[in-house]
Design an enzyme around this catalytic site. Structure first.
Site, PDB file in Angstrom:
ATOM      1  N   ASP A  47       0.832  -1.200   0.000  1.00  0.00           N
ATOM      2  CA  ASP A  47       0.000   0.000   0.000  1.00  0.00           C
ATOM      3  C   ASP A  47       0.869   1.254   0.000  1.00  0.00           C
ATOM      4  O   ASP A  47       0.634   2.198  -0.769  1.00  0.00           O
ATOM      5  CB  ASP A  47      -0.925  -0.026   1.220  1.00  0.00           C
ATOM      6  N   GLU A 119      -1.925  -5.334  -3.758  1.00  0.00           N
ATOM      7  CA  GLU A 119      -1.019  -4.572  -2.900  1.00  0.00           C
ATOM      8  C   GLU A 119       0.055  -5.476  -2.305  1.00  0.00           C
ATOM      9  O   GLU A 119       1.231  -5.089  -2.224  1.00  0.00           O
ATOM     10  CB  GLU A 119      -1.802  -3.884  -1.785  1.00  0.00           C
TER      11      GLU A 119
END
Length: 225
Positions: A47, A119
């Site tokens: 992320d 992610e």
């Protein structure tokens, strides 16, 4: 792992265990080592890495744009819908390790699961090959999305409010319909209404759910024109 998926990564892992972990849904290791063998920790890393790489790219690609526009572009390019779309495009769902019980429930195709895995994959690429490996992946699979952004996207809530004001209508009303899931990973369902029209959407935060609901309602309203 299919040849097509391997090609999409454009990276040979020095530590194959990182890739295996990135592809392991938490349900597959439930009850083992507190779930630390799942992809959740890599998702946490990915992320941050994705945000950095997209921010870097946007500043390079749009040298005359102010912070507000860059921020809106960034938010769109790292949101769940975009991550899930990239995951589907590279066949990530088919590569995930998911137990049969969850498979039957359709977990493999959920946007949230695909976005988290994407992610995690970026996090694994970064930890194994550094920023350059992650950058190659992001620039390859986000290029079309970025180039289609001729203008910085507007915040859906702001856009819906402006649509209503331009027609002399009252402001949109938002209502939280449901809150589900554990405290560390909640899911909110929010409804928005404007006159006789309404829409619902989910998100991991109330703000995300409100933005999704606003975007959905605005799309419905504009489709009627």
């Amino acid at each position: 792992m299919t040849p097509a998926f391997a090609d999409a990564l454009d990276h040979r892992f020095q530590d194959p265990g990182l890739l295996a972990r990135a592809l392991t849904h938490r349900s597959h290791v439930k009850g083992r080592k507190g779930g630390l063998e799942s992809n959740e920790r890599l998702e946490f890393v990915g992320d941050r890495v994705l945000g950095l790489l997209i921010a870097e790219w946007l500043v390079e690609r749009f040298p005359e744009e102010r912070e507000g526009g860059l921020g809106r572009r960034l938010a769109r390019l790292v949101d769940r819908d975009t991550l899930a779309a990239v995951a589907r495009a590279i066949g990530l769902g088919a590569a995930l390790a998911i137990p049969p019980s969850e498979e039957a429930a359709g977990v493999r195709e959920r946007d949230s699961v695909l976005a988290d895995a994407c992610e995690a994959l970026i996090g694994a690429l970064y930890l194994d090959g550094g920023l350059e490996a992650a950058r190659r992946f992001v620039r390859r699979h986000w290029a079309g999305l970025l180039e289609r952004m001729a203008e910085a996207p507007r915040d859906p809530k702001t856009a819906l409010q402006e649509w209503a004001q331009a027609r002399g209508l009252p402001l949109p009303a938002y209502r939280t319909v449901a809150t589900e899931g554990p405290s560390h990973r909640p899911r909110f369902t929010v409804a928005v209404s404007l006159g006789d029209s309404a829409a619902e959407a989910q998100g991991t935060t109330k703000r995300e759910a409100e933005k999704r609901a606003a975007a959905r309602l605005l799309a419905q309203l504009e489709a009627r024109r």
